[in-house]
Design a protein around this motif. Structure first.
Motif, mmCIF file in Angstrom:
data_model
loop_
_atom_site.group_PDB
_atom_site.id
_atom_site.type_symbol
_atom_site.label_atom_id
_atom_site.label_comp_id
_atom_site.label_asym_id
_atom_site.label_seq_id
_atom_site.Cartn_x
_atom_site.Cartn_y
_atom_site.Cartn_z
ATOM 1 N N LYS A 223 0.814 -1.210 0.000
ATOM 2 C CA LYS A 223 0.000 0.000 0.000
ATOM 3 C C LYS A 223 0.851 1.266 0.000
ATOM 4 O O LYS A 223 0.439 2.311 -0.511
ATOM 5 C CB LYS A 223 -0.918 0.011 1.231
ATOM 6 N N LEU A 224 2.042 1.173 0.552
ATOM 7 C CA LEU A 224 2.918 2.348 0.642
ATOM 8 C C LEU A 224 3.712 2.587 -0.635
ATOM 9 O O LEU A 224 4.039 3.736 -0.960
ATOM 10 C CB LEU A 224 3.885 2.180 1.818
ATOM 11 N N GLN A 225 4.023 1.533 -1.370
ATOM 12 C CA GLN A 225 4.857 1.671 -2.569
ATOM 13 C C GLN A 225 4.319 2.680 -3.584
ATOM 14 O O GLN A 225 5.091 3.494 -4.106
ATOM 15 C CB GLN A 225 5.062 0.312 -3.237
ATOM 16 N N PRO A 226 3.016 2.652 -3.889
ATOM 17 C CA PRO A 226 2.516 3.646 -4.857
ATOM 18 C C PRO A 226 2.713 5.079 -4.382
ATOM 19 O O PRO A 226 2.953 5.981 -5.198
ATOM 20 C CB PRO A 226 1.027 3.301 -4.982
ATOM 21 N N LEU A 227 2.616 5.315 -3.080
ATOM 22 C CA LEU A 227 2.820 6.662 -2.556
ATOM 23 C C LEU A 227 4.266 7.103 -2.737
ATOM 24 O O LEU A 227 4.539 8.285 -2.995
ATOM 25 C CB LEU A 227 2.444 6.698 -1.072
ATOM 26 N N ILE A 228 5.193 6.160 -2.615
ATOM 27 C CA ILE A 228 6.601 6.477 -2.837
ATOM 28 C C ILE A 228 6.851 6.739 -4.323
ATOM 29 O O ILE A 228 7.550 7.676 -4.696
ATOM 30 C CB ILE A 228 7.487 5.329 -2.326
ATOM 31 N N ASP A 230 4.828 7.895 -6.445
ATOM 32 C CA ASP A 230 4.220 9.179 -6.809
ATOM 33 C C ASP A 230 4.874 10.355 -6.097
ATOM 34 O O ASP A 230 4.356 11.466 -6.150
ATOM 35 C CB ASP A 230 2.721 9.152 -6.480
ATOM 36 N N ASN A 231 6.000 10.100 -5.419
ATOM 37 C CA ASN A 231 6.720 11.158 -4.705
ATOM 38 C C ASN A 231 5.858 11.860 -3.660
ATOM 39 O O ASN A 231 5.931 13.075 -3.470
ATOM 40 C CB ASN A 231 7.280 12.191 -5.695
ATOM 41 N N LYS A 232 5.040 11.057 -2.975
ATOM 42 C CA LYS A 232 4.187 11.591 -1.917
ATOM 43 C C LYS A 232 4.678 11.197 -0.530
ATOM 44 O O LYS A 232 4.182 11.728 0.467
ATOM 45 C CB LYS A 232 2.753 11.091 -2.101
ATOM 46 N N LEU A 233 5.640 10.275 -0.469
ATOM 47 C CA LEU A 233 6.033 9.724 0.821
ATOM 48 C C LEU A 233 7.443 9.151 0.742
ATOM 49 O O LEU A 233 7.870 8.664 -0.310
ATOM 50 C CB LEU A 233 5.053 8.614 1.225
ATOM 51 N N ALA A 234 8.169 9.222 1.849
ATOM 52 C CA ALA A 234 9.439 8.519 2.013
ATOM 53 C C ALA A 234 9.312 7.642 3.257
ATOM 54 O O ALA A 234 8.667 8.037 4.233
ATOM 55 C CB ALA A 234 10.595 9.500 2.169
ATOM 56 N N VAL A 235 9.898 6.461 3.209
ATOM 57 C CA VAL A 235 9.778 5.519 4.320
ATOM 58 C C VAL A 235 11.166 5.113 4.809
ATOM 59 O O VAL A 235 12.003 4.677 4.011
ATOM 60 C CB VAL A 235 8.985 4.257 3.915
ATOM 61 N N GLN A 236 11.391 5.290 6.073
ATOM 62 C CA GLN A 236 12.638 4.860 6.707
ATOM 63 C C GLN A 236 12.380 3.494 7.332
ATOM 64 O O GLN A 236 11.608 3.384 8.283
ATOM 65 C CB GLN A 236 13.072 5.869 7.760
ATOM 66 N N VAL A 237 12.994 2.462 6.792
ATOM 67 C CA VAL A 237 12.733 1.085 7.189
ATOM 68 C C VAL A 237 13.780 0.610 8.185
ATOM 69 O O VAL A 237 14.984 0.728 7.940
ATOM 70 C CB VAL A 237 12.708 0.147 5.966
ATOM 71 N N ILE A 238 13.298 0.055 9.289
ATOM 72 C CA ILE A 238 14.165 -0.512 10.322
ATOM 73 C C ILE A 238 13.824 -1.993 10.414
ATOM 74 O O ILE A 238 12.757 -2.378 10.892
ATOM 75 C CB ILE A 238 13.932 0.177 11.679
ATOM 76 N N LEU A 239 14.716 -2.833 9.915
ATOM 77 C CA LEU A 239 14.452 -4.276 9.872
ATOM 78 C C LEU A 239 14.863 -4.938 11.179
ATOM 79 O O LEU A 239 15.958 -4.701 11.698
ATOM 80 C CB LEU A 239 15.224 -4.923 8.719
ATOM 81 N N ILE A 240 13.969 -5.779 11.694
ATOM 82 C CA ILE A 240 14.255 -6.564 12.885
ATOM 83 C C ILE A 240 14.036 -8.040 12.554
ATOM 84 O O ILE A 240 13.660 -8.391 11.429
ATOM 85 C CB ILE A 240 13.368 -6.153 14.078
ATOM 86 N N ALA A 241 14.246 -8.895 13.535
ATOM 87 C CA ALA A 241 14.002 -10.328 13.363
ATOM 88 C C ALA A 241 13.315 -10.837 14.620
ATOM 89 O O ALA A 241 13.980 -11.230 15.580
ATOM 90 C CB ALA A 241 15.295 -11.086 13.101
#
Length: 338
Positions: A223-228, A230-241
Motif C-alpha cells: 500500500k505504501l509503494q505507490p505513494l513512494i 508518486d513522490n508523496k512519501l518517504a519511508v525509513q525502514v528498520i528491519l528486525i528479526a
C-alpha cells in the motif's frame, strides 16, 4: 447535526451517481425489507421512512446513520438491550469523537464502491508502469559501537487499505497520538541501522519497523509503494528479526550494498520473493549485519514493540503518531499526508 450532514453529503451523492437509478435509491429504504428481523427500536424508525446505514459497533453500541424523508440526518446508537436508541455523538473516554470517525469510514466505503463501479464501466484501461525510485540508503550507526543483544518476540498485526478522510477539523490520526516521548523516539530512531526509500528531504517521512517474514508488513508495504512512486512519501525502514526464520533474511538484506533497492524489489517486503543467503558466519560482512540486527532489535525492545509492522511519524501539527498494524492505515497517515 449540520457537521455530520456536510460530511456525508459527498459520499451519498457519489454513491448515487455510481448507480443506474438515483430516484430508485432515494425512494427505497435499504433496511425496510428486513424490518421483521430488526430490533423494534430500529424498525420503528424505518417504518417512519428513515433510511438507515450501519456504521459499526463501538463500546457495545451499534451506530446507524439515519436520513429522514426531508433529507435531515442524525446518528442513532442502539443500546445493547435492543430496546433503546440514543441520538447524538459518541465520545470516547479521552474525548475522541467516535461518531466523526465512523462517518469518515462510511465515506471511504462509498468512495471505494464508486471507484469500483467506474473501473468496471470504463471502456479502456490504461497500462501503468512501475519504475522504482533510487532509494536513499543510510546506516546511521557506526559499526565500532558496542550494543547488547536483547531478544524480541513479536507477532504480526493486520493493516487495512490506504484511503483518506475529508474533514480537516478533526482527523482519524487523532486516535494514534503516540504515548512515546517524541524527542526520545527521534533520538533513538536516528541511531538505528535503517535504510530510506524515497526522498526524505522533500517528502513526508514515515518510520516503519518491519520483519521480513511478517505477511502484514508485506501487505502494508504494498500500500505504501505507490505513494513512494508518486513522490508523496518517504519511508525509513528498520528491519528486525522477531519471527521464526527472520534473522538470516534480515542479515542478508542489511549486509547488501543497496538494502533499500533490495527491499523495493521485494526482498523481505513481498511474499514469494527469494532473499539471498546471508554472509558466511564469522566473516566481516556477517558481523556487521549481525551488529545492525542486534541494534535494531534493541530499539524495538526499548520502544516496547509487540507486533509488526510498527509505524511512526511526526505530523503536521508537530505531534508524534505511532501504531502497530493500525486498523486504518489511511486514517493513521492522515496527519502526515494532508
Amino acid at each position: 447535526m449540520q457537521k455530520i450532514t456536510a460530511l456525508v453529503r459527498s459520499g451519498v451523492i457519489a454513491l448515487s451517481l455510481a448507480c443506474a437509478s438515483t430516484a430508485a435509491i432515494a425512494q427505497e429504504n435499504p433496511l425496510s425489507a428486513r424490518s421483521e428481523v430488526l430490533p423494534t427500536a430500529l424498525a420503528n424508525l424505518t417504518d417512519k421512512g428513515v433510511r438507515l446505514t450501519f456504521l459499526d459497533e463501538r463500546g457495545g453500541v451499534r451506530g446507524y446513520l439515519g436520513e429522514s424523508r426531508d433529507g435531515k440526518m442524525q446518528v442513532f446508537y442502539l443500546m445493547p438491550d435492543n430496546d433503546y436508541v440514543i441520538v447524538g455523538t459518541l465520545l470516547r473516554a479521552d474525548g475522541l469523537n467516535i461518531t466523526g470517525l465512523q462517518i469518515a469510514d462510511m465515506q471511504d466505503r462509498f468512495a471505494q464502491f464508486r471507484n469500483e463501479v467506474e473501473a468496471k464501466n470504463a471502456d479502456i484501461s490504461t497500462p501503468q508502469t512501475d519504475t522504482p525510485p533510487s532509494p536513499r540508503v543510510a546506516n546511521a550507526t557506526p559499526y565500532d559501537q558496542k550494543v547488547s543483544a536483547v531478544p524480541v518476540v513479536v507477532e504480526p498485526s493486520p493493516v487495512a487499505a490506504v484511503g483518506s478522510a475529508e474533514d480537516k477539523d478533526w482527523s482519524k490520526s487523532d486516535a494514534y497520538v503516540s504515548r512515546l516521548a517524541k524527542e526520545t523516539f527521534l533520538t533513538d530512531v536516528a541511531k538505528t541501522a535503517f535504510f530510506t526509500v524515497g526522498d526524505a528531504e522533500k517528502q513526508p517521512l514515515l518510520y516503519m519497523v518491519a520483519d521480513p517474514n511478517c505477511p502484514f508488513c508485506h501487505r502494508a508495504w504494498a500500500k505504501l509503494q505507490p505513494l513512494i512512486s508518486d513522490n508523496k512519501l518517504a519511508v525509513q525502514v528498520i528491519l528486525i528479526a522477531g519471527l521464526k526464520g527472520s534473522a538470516p533474511k534480515t542479515r542478508s538484506i542489511l549486509a547488501g550494498k543497496e538494502p533499500g533497492r533490495a527491499w523495493w524489489l521485494g526482498q523481505g517486503s513481498k511474499d514469494g520473493v527469494e532473499v539471498p543467503a546471508e554472509p558466511a558466519a564469522g566473516t566481516e560482512d556477517y558481523k556487521r549485519a549481525d551488529y545492525y540486527l542486534k541494534l535494531n532489535n534493541d530499539f524495538a525492545t526499548k520502544v516496547g514493540l509487540s507486533g509488526t509492522p510498527f509505524f511512526a511519524y511526526v505530523g503536521s501539527d508537530g505531534k508524534l503518531y505511532s501504531a502497530e498494524g493500525p486498523d486504518d492505515l489511511a486514517g493513521f497517515l492522515d496527519r502526515l499526508m494532508n
